[in-house]
Scaffold this active site. Structure first.
Site, PDB file in Angstrom:
ATOM      1  N   HIS A 268      -5.657   9.008   8.132  1.00  0.00           N
ATOM      2  CA  HIS A 268      -5.611  10.382   7.622  1.00  0.00           C
ATOM      3  C   HIS A 268      -5.488  11.314   8.832  1.00  0.00           C
ATOM      4  O   HIS A 268      -4.427  11.378   9.445  1.00  0.00           O
ATOM      5  CB  HIS A 268      -6.876  10.603   6.789  1.00  0.00           C
ATOM      6  N   HIS A 308       5.109   8.769   4.646  1.00  0.00           N
ATOM      7  CA  HIS A 308       4.055   9.516   3.958  1.00  0.00           C
ATOM      8  C   HIS A 308       3.975   9.043   2.520  1.00  0.00           C
ATOM      9  O   HIS A 308       5.004   8.692   1.937  1.00  0.00           O
ATOM     10  CB  HIS A 308       4.369  11.027   3.995  1.00  0.00           C
ATOM     11  N   ASP A 365       2.096  14.722  11.761  1.00  0.00           N
ATOM     12  CA  ASP A 365       1.433  14.254  12.976  1.00  0.00           C
ATOM     13  C   ASP A 365       2.386  13.892  14.100  1.00  0.00           C
ATOM     14  O   ASP A 365       1.946  13.630  15.219  1.00  0.00           O
ATOM     15  CB  ASP A 365       0.566  13.022  12.647  1.00  0.00           C
TER      16      ASP A 365
HETATM   17  N1  CMC Z   1       6.694   2.448  10.187  1.00  0.00           N
HETATM   18  C1  CMC Z   1       7.372   1.342   9.738  1.00  0.00           C
HETATM   19  N2  CMC Z   1       7.437   1.003   8.442  1.00  0.00           N
HETATM   20  C2  CMC Z   1       6.777   1.771   7.554  1.00  0.00           C
HETATM   21  C3  CMC Z   1       6.046   2.921   7.950  1.00  0.00           C
HETATM   22  C4  CMC Z   1       6.029   3.245   9.306  1.00  0.00           C
HETATM   23  N3  CMC Z   1       5.364   4.324   9.757  1.00  0.00           N
HETATM   24  N4  CMC Z   1       5.487   3.500   6.854  1.00  0.00           N
HETATM   25  C5  CMC Z   1       5.862   2.741   5.820  1.00  0.00           C
HETATM   26  N5  CMC Z   1       6.633   1.702   6.236  1.00  0.00           N
HETATM   27  C6  CMC Z   1       7.280   0.686   5.405  1.00  0.00           C
HETATM   28  C7  CMC Z   1       6.262  -0.342   4.905  1.00  0.00           C
HETATM   29  O1  CMC Z   1       6.164  -1.430   5.800  1.00  0.00           O
HETATM   30  C8  CMC Z   1       6.879  -0.734   3.573  1.00  0.00           C
HETATM   31  O2  CMC Z   1       7.959  -1.602   3.837  1.00  0.00           O
HETATM   32  P1  CMC Z   1       8.263  -2.852   2.836  1.00  0.00           P
HETATM   33  O3  CMC Z   1       8.631  -2.185   1.535  1.00  0.00           O
HETATM   34  O4  CMC Z   1       9.352  -3.591   3.495  1.00  0.00           O
HETATM   35  O5  CMC Z   1       6.968  -3.625   2.749  1.00  0.00           O
HETATM   36  C9  CMC Z   1       7.468   0.583   3.052  1.00  0.00           C
HETATM   37  O6  CMC Z   1       7.769   1.344   4.241  1.00  0.00           O
HETATM   38  C10 CMC Z   1       6.522   1.375   2.143  1.00  0.00           C
HETATM   39  O7  CMC Z   1       5.288   1.560   2.824  1.00  0.00           O
HETATM   40  P2  CMC Z   1       3.865   1.762   2.110  1.00  0.00           P
HETATM   41  O8  CMC Z   1       2.809   1.180   3.000  1.00  0.00           O
HETATM   42  O9  CMC Z   1       3.922   1.273   0.703  1.00  0.00           O
HETATM   43  O10 CMC Z   1       3.728   3.331   2.083  1.00  0.00           O
HETATM   44  P3  CMC Z   1       2.394   4.158   1.800  1.00  0.00           P
HETATM   45  O11 CMC Z   1       2.780   5.316   0.992  1.00  0.00           O
HETATM   46  O12 CMC Z   1       1.281   3.300   1.281  1.00  0.00           O
HETATM   47  O13 CMC Z   1       1.949   4.607   3.286  1.00  0.00           O
HETATM   48  C11 CMC Z   1       1.488   5.875   5.205  1.00  0.00           C
HETATM   49  C12 CMC Z   1       1.979   5.897   3.752  1.00  0.00           C
HETATM   50  C13 CMC Z   1       1.426   7.321   5.746  1.00  0.00           C
HETATM   51  C14 CMC Z   1       0.032   5.296   5.282  1.00  0.00           C
HETATM   52  C15 CMC Z   1       2.446   5.018   6.048  1.00  0.00           C
HETATM   53  O14 CMC Z   1       3.757   5.544   5.973  1.00  0.00           O
HETATM   54  C16 CMC Z   1       1.995   4.866   7.486  1.00  0.00           C
HETATM   55  O15 CMC Z   1       1.175   3.991   7.791  1.00  0.00           O
HETATM   56  N6  CMC Z   1       2.523   5.737   8.432  1.00  0.00           N
HETATM   57  C17 CMC Z   1       2.086   5.715   9.789  1.00  0.00           C
HETATM   58  C18 CMC Z   1       0.737   6.439   9.924  1.00  0.00           C
HETATM   59  C19 CMC Z   1       0.891   7.945   9.817  1.00  0.00           C
HETATM   60  O16 CMC Z   1       1.755   8.530  10.438  1.00  0.00           O
HETATM   61  N7  CMC Z   1      -0.008   8.595   9.038  1.00  0.00           N
HETATM   62  C20 CMC Z   1      -0.016  10.049   8.889  1.00  0.00           C
HETATM   63  C21 CMC Z   1       0.181  10.493   7.494  1.00  0.00           C
HETATM   64  S1  CMC Z   1       0.453  12.278   7.405  1.00  0.00           S
HETATM   65  C22 CMC Z   1      -1.118  12.993   7.727  1.00  0.00           C
HETATM   66  C23 CMC Z   1      -2.018  13.014   6.549  1.00  0.00           C
HETATM   67  O17 CMC Z   1      -1.611  13.503   5.482  1.00  0.00           O
HETATM   68  O18 CMC Z   1      -3.181  12.618   6.703  1.00  0.00           O
END
Ligand code: CMC
Length: 430
Positions: A268, A308, A365
């Site tokens: 987060h 996101h 971020d």
């Molecule tokens: N880098 C590489 N691959 C990614 C990333 C990333 N940053 N984010 C998602 N993916 C891929 C993931 O591996 C999956 O691929 P596949 O379908 O082949 O398995 C696909 O994209 C969907 O990912 P998900 O995990 O289902 O997506 P989510 O909605 O659960 O996750 C997230 C959202 C923000 C946790 C994730 O994108 C992430 O870990 N990003 C990096 C951390 C980050 O920057 N966080 C800040 C969020 S903004 C601030 C806030 O609001 O707090």
């Protein structure tokens, strides 16, 4: 005209049920009538992490993740970032409308009047180890404020609520700056009520021996914009925590402490720190292709600052921050070399099939850490800088919850997967 209902057939019994649709939503409780027999508890939904469950009706913040839209009370966030001040936005969030000139002056006067904290808070801060993380100190000291204002328990009293909201918005920068000063082993600086909200925060963080610390007006403006961009984000993890704690009618200081604790996590409010560490690890733009390859083949984890849960388009906050970064670098006279790495990462990611297919764009971020670093703010302070403005959003969400007749104490259901009843076995027989 089509009927606003949903018909569900239970193939276990052959029975059909018609449930009303309101706002494209069905009520989970309407499923409870679906039973196989009278003794059956009734149907529930299973939704870990609330990925498809609306837990409230809210008029505060609107997000359209596919279109990259973020609005507070209907106003696009980039419009507010360009034209409003943070206190104007805080007033908008908690009151519902933009304040007029007099209302804003009165709001600012009230907030300014409450920037000081009880002197005993100093001793709370003094009690922390020299290397305590500022976020841990912030969470603890804001929680400690509940002991100074026992009347804050009157959460159903609108006047008391208003006073606590002003106090919290006013005191968070003081607690945040003091946590930082303690972690740096520097004397605490008292608020300077002649300064604006953001200028005062910078003064409490940065002042050393000068009688008055006045940051460059463009730096103050940049911080104000960052505060605006972080002020609310509808039902995220910390807002949901605020609402959950608030639903038990706990006082708002305890609830803000809980929300800030939720924000502390790396998924987060802690992600901007991870972005910075990642950029440092890559080191130079020519190493970006190799790094991207390792992300795609899964050997380097995730590309931090990308992707996101709700934005499947460019995060509108990231767009504003990217422009802001250039301005800040010009003023401080140092171009952060990591910006080049960030720009190259973004360029490649926006063209790469892996990221395009998954709709992974830079989030808030991705660039904010570079700005904080240019302002010589250590990475441990990044989540603290997020918590200050988000307090306004948390409070708006908290009050909306308390006056919402649909709300009750938050209490999800579970699917029990443990043992059935069994008898105690004496220890000698085990
Ligand atoms: N880098 C590489 N691959 C990614 C990333 C990333 N940053 N984010 C998602 N993916 C891929 C993931 O591996 C999956 O691929 P596949 O379908 O082949 O398995 C696909 O994209 C969907 O990912 P998900 O995990 O289902 O997506 P989510 O909605 O659960 O996750 C997230 C959202 C923000 C946790 C994730 O994108 C992430 O870990 N990003 C990096 C951390 C980050 O920057 N966080 C800040 C969020 S903004 C601030 C806030 O609001 O707090």
């Amino acid at each position: 005209m089509s009927k606003e209902t949903l018909t569900i057939t239970d193939n276990r019994t052959g029975k059909s049920y018609e449930v009303p649709i309101t706002d494209e939503t069905i009520r989970a409780m309407d499923l409870r009538q679906i039973k196989v027999n009278e003794a059956d508890f009734g149907m529930m939904t299973y939704d870990p992490a609330f990925t498809n469950t609306a837990a409230c009706r809210s008029a505060i913040t609107f997000i359209d993740g596919d279109k990259g839209i973020l609005r507070y009370r209907g106003y696009p966030v980039d419009d507010l970032a360009e034209n409003a001040s943070f206190l104007e936005v805080a007033s908008l969030l908690i009151n519902g409308e933009l304040p007029n000139k007099d209302e804003l002056a009165e709001f600012a006067r009230q907030v300014t009047t409450h920037t000081f904290v009880h002197e005993n808070v100093r001793t709370v801060i003094d009690g922390f180890r020299y290397d305590a993380h500022p976020m841990g100190m912030l969470v603890s000291t804001v929680s400690a404020l509940s002991t100074f204002y026992p009347e804050a328990k009157q959460v159903l009293d609108a006047e008391s609520r208003r006073l606590q909201m002003i106090r919290l918005i006013a005191k968070m920068p003081t607690l945040a700056a003091w946590s930082y000063r303690h972690s740096m082993g520097m004397p605490l600086v008292y608020p300077d009520n002649e300064l604006s909200y953001s200028a005062n925060f910078l003064s409490m963080m940065k002042r050393i021996a000068e009688p008055k610390y006045e940051a460059h007006p463009e730096i103050v403006k940049a911080l104000d914009v960052l505060f605006i961009l972080h002020a609310d984000h509808e039902q995220n993890c910390s807002a949901n925590t605020m609402r959950c704690i608030g639903s038990s009618r706990a006082d708002p200081y305890s609830a803000v402490a809980g929300a800030a604790a939720a924000l502390y996590g790396p998924l987060h409010g802690g992600a901007n720190e991870a972005v910075l560490r990642m950029l440092q690890e890559i080191g130079s733009p020519d190493r970006v292709p190799e790094f991207m390859k390792s992300i795609k083949d899964g050997t380097s984890g995730r590309l931090m600052g990308f992707g996101h849960r709700v934005y499947k388009n460019y995060d509108p906050r990231a767009k504003v921050i990217k422009g802001l970064a250039d301005k800040v670098f010009d003023i401080v006279g140092v171009r952060n070399p990591l910006l080049k790495v960030a720009l190259e990462l973004e360029r490649i990611a926006l063209e790469d099939e892996y990221f395009v297919e998954r709709k992974l764009y830079p989030n808030v971020d991705f660039y904010s850490g570079l700005i904080y670093q240019a302002l010589e703010i250590p990475v441990e302070m990044f989540p603290v800088l997020f918590a200050i403005p988000r307090t306004a959003g948390w409070l708006a969400q908290w009050e909306e919850l308390l006056i919402d007749k649909d709300q009750k104490i938050a209490r999800p259901r579970q699917i029990y997967t443990g043992e059935d009843e069994r008898r105690y076995v004496p220890i000698s027989e085990r």
